[in-house]
Write an enzyme that holds these catalytic residues in place. Structure first.
Site, PDB file in Angstrom:
ATOM      1  N   HIS A  56      39.529  40.114  34.718  1.00  0.00           N
ATOM      2  CA  HIS A  56      38.802  39.713  35.930  1.00  0.00           C
ATOM      3  C   HIS A  56      37.300  39.833  35.724  1.00  0.00           C
ATOM      4  O   HIS A  56      36.785  40.922  35.487  1.00  0.00           O
ATOM      5  CB  HIS A  56      39.243  40.559  37.116  1.00  0.00           C
ATOM      6  CG  HIS A  56      38.746  40.057  38.433  1.00  0.00           C
ATOM      7  ND1 HIS A  56      39.120  38.836  38.941  1.00  0.00           N
ATOM      8  CD2 HIS A  56      37.882  40.577  39.341  1.00  0.00           C
ATOM      9  CE1 HIS A  56      38.535  38.636  40.108  1.00  0.00           C
ATOM     10  NE2 HIS A  56      37.760  39.670  40.372  1.00  0.00           N
ATOM     11  N   HIS A 268      42.828  43.678  42.341  1.00  0.00           N
ATOM     12  CA  HIS A 268      42.590  44.893  43.131  1.00  0.00           C
ATOM     13  C   HIS A 268      43.903  45.402  43.755  1.00  0.00           C
ATOM     14  O   HIS A 268      44.405  46.416  43.319  1.00  0.00           O
ATOM     15  CB  HIS A 268      41.515  44.719  44.219  1.00  0.00           C
ATOM     16  CG  HIS A 268      40.214  44.204  43.694  1.00  0.00           C
ATOM     17  ND1 HIS A 268      39.511  44.861  42.706  1.00  0.00           N
ATOM     18  CD2 HIS A 268      39.483  43.085  43.980  1.00  0.00           C
ATOM     19  CE1 HIS A 268      38.405  44.181  42.431  1.00  0.00           C
ATOM     20  NE2 HIS A 268      38.372  43.096  43.183  1.00  0.00           N
ATOM     21  N   ASP A 319      35.161  42.790  36.289  1.00  0.00           N
ATOM     22  CA  ASP A 319      34.787  42.284  37.604  1.00  0.00           C
ATOM     23  C   ASP A 319      33.271  42.085  37.755  1.00  0.00           C
ATOM     24  O   ASP A 319      32.728  41.071  37.339  1.00  0.00           O
ATOM     25  CB  ASP A 319      35.368  43.240  38.664  1.00  0.00           C
ATOM     26  CG  ASP A 319      35.314  42.688  40.075  1.00  0.00           C
ATOM     27  OD1 ASP A 319      34.770  41.602  40.273  1.00  0.00           O
ATOM     28  OD2 ASP A 319      35.825  43.345  41.002  1.00  0.00           O
TER      29      ASP A 319
HETATM   30 ZN    ZN Z   1      36.326  39.847  41.894  1.00  0.00          ZN
END
Ligand code: ZN
Length: 455
Positions: A56, A268, A319
């Site tokens: 991610h 998540h 992320d």
């Molecule tokens: Zn994200």
């Protein structure tokens, strides 16, 4: 000759000695043979592990790292951080995005990521108009992948609303505007670039930004087998709002409406109840955990112990890129669970006692699945993605095979990744990326231009 002889190599079933690794000109492993004799003229290494998958990423956020750490007037949260991030993303040009992404990917490679999934949502120009080629921004990230040498899964993002109930986009979200057709248009535009180092999937941004009908249509229209990622249940705010519109919690709602299976990565999934833990684990989908970002944004802790007990699959992502190191993600993942559970050695069982090795292998397996690419293992047919660790580093001195990943994940802050092979190319040697200076120069130029815009 495309070959390496490893005194110790981590294979899918564990460590083996005297492993001969060969790959072809397309970057695929052709032979992984343990207890081999070292052929003459083949390079040798002491400790070799598969390169990690970063499942991610929002590449442009690399340039924001460390700039959101001053307190505002009221309590700061994910949502106040998001306002700052929007302002930053508002002016980025295609050239700047390419420079930032190339820098990020070269850093990821140096720290041991050889594959990355880009959750890409800046589609339009700063005025909110489509570029002449609507895939322009996605193509820049793909170009960054090629220049750096990292393997990519490009996930163009479906982003149509500003909140549950199809609320209209806010002006600052104009660059993200997309619908099912425009996302599929980008998927199609990138199709000729697919190959050993590039796969293309898609990603509904979240249940806030995409309607359930749109998600269903996108999942049905995407070519079979391509990965689908979605942000879900990252924040309590989302978990609280969801029932007002769907009478269900976010994960519950997604599973009721969509046939979530192994193509899916739920990014998540921080806030799950017991039933959702069981549902996600049973689906075969991957939980996309991003511990450093989740900590930075104050999201909460994923219920990892319960999820592992239910047989759930997971991988790691960086992320927002407050860290570019898989070691830091894995360490934080395990430490968060230790702190909250007040016990040690969470990702382990009597049959699998070595925590560092379990973390590395599980994250490889889930990450590979989420990437939709044949990566994550030293085995014939997989991509030739591997790391040679610096066996002269004091942290690795005299390490037994079974200690290597424990020492890597849980000791110190030096980076003992010496050489990196990605898609059959040596892209990092002696700790340096092959184009490190040129990439950093372009990154500095982009950052200085952005600073002028922001000033
Ligand atoms: Zn994200």
């Amino acid at each position: 000759m495309n070959a390496l002889f490893a005194r110790h190599a981590l294979l899918p079933e564990g460590w083996h000695g005297d492993v001969l690794i060969e790959w072809d000109g397309r970057g695929n492993l052709t032979k992984v043979e343990a207890h081999a004799r070292p052929p003459i003229g083949v390079a040798r290494a002491d400790y070799v592990v598969p390169g990690m998958v970063n499942l991610h990423s929002h590449a442009f956020q690399r340039a924001l790292g460390g700039l959101t750490e001053q307190a505002g007037d009221g309590p700061d949260s994910f949502w106040t951080w998001r306002d700052l991030m929007y302002r930053f993303g508002a002016s980025i040009t295609p050239e700047q995005l390419e420079a930032i992404a190339t820098q990020l990917f070269s850093e990821c490679l140096r720290h041991g990521y050889t594959a990355l999934c880009e959750f890409h949502y800046i589609h339009r120009d700063p005025a909110g108009k489509a570029y002449a080629r609507p895939a322009e921004m996605a193509e820049r990230v793909v170009a960054a992948g090629q220049q750096s040498g990292i393997g990519l899964t490009m996930l163009p993002v479906l982003y149509s609303h500003s909140g549950f109930g199809a609320q209209p986009l806010k002006p600052e979200q104009g660059r993200f505007r997309s619908d099912v057709d425009s996302v599929l248009g980008i998927v199609e535009a990138l199709a000729p670039l697919r190959g050993g180092q590039l796969e293309v999937g898609a990603a509904p941004h979240s249940l806030r930004a995409a309607g359930i009908e749109q998600i269903r249509e996108l999942a049905a229209s995407l070519p079979a087998g391509r990965p689908l990622h979605i942000h879900i249940a990252e924040q309590q705010g989302e978990v609280r709002q969801s029932p007002e519109f769907s009478s269900r919690r976010p994960v519950e709602y997604l599973f009721d409406a969509i046939a979530v299976d192994a193509r899916w990565c739920l990014v998540h999934a921080t806030h799950l109840n017991e039933a959702e833990v069981a549902q996600l684990a049973a689906s075969g989908a991957v939980a996309g955990l991003c511990p450093t970002t989740e900590a930075n944004l104050g999201d909460g802790l994923f219920p990892l112990s319960d999820y592992l007990a239910a047989g759930g699959r997971w991988g790691i992502g960086s992320d927002s890129h407050v860290s570019q190191s898989p070691v830091e993600e894995l360490r934080w993942l395990e430490y968060g669970q230790r702190l909250v559970g007040q016990r040690r050695n969470i990702v382990a069982s009597p049959a699998r006692r070595h925590v560092g090795e379990n973390l590395w292998q599980d994250a490889l397996s889930g990450g590979a699945q989420a990437s939709g690419r044949p990566v994550g293992a030293l085995a014939p047919g997989r991509r030739a993605d591997l790391l040679v660790l610096d066996s002269t580093h004091p942290n690795l001195e005299g390490a037994l095979e079974t200690d290597v990943l424990g020492r890597l994940v849980f000791c110190g802050n030096d980076n003992p990744v010496r050489d990196v092979l990605a898609g059959g190319r040596w892209v990092v040697q002696g700790g340096r990326h092959m184009a490190q200076e040129a990439i950093a120069r372009r990154y500095r130029e982009a950052i200085n231009q952005l600073r002028e815009v922001r000033a």
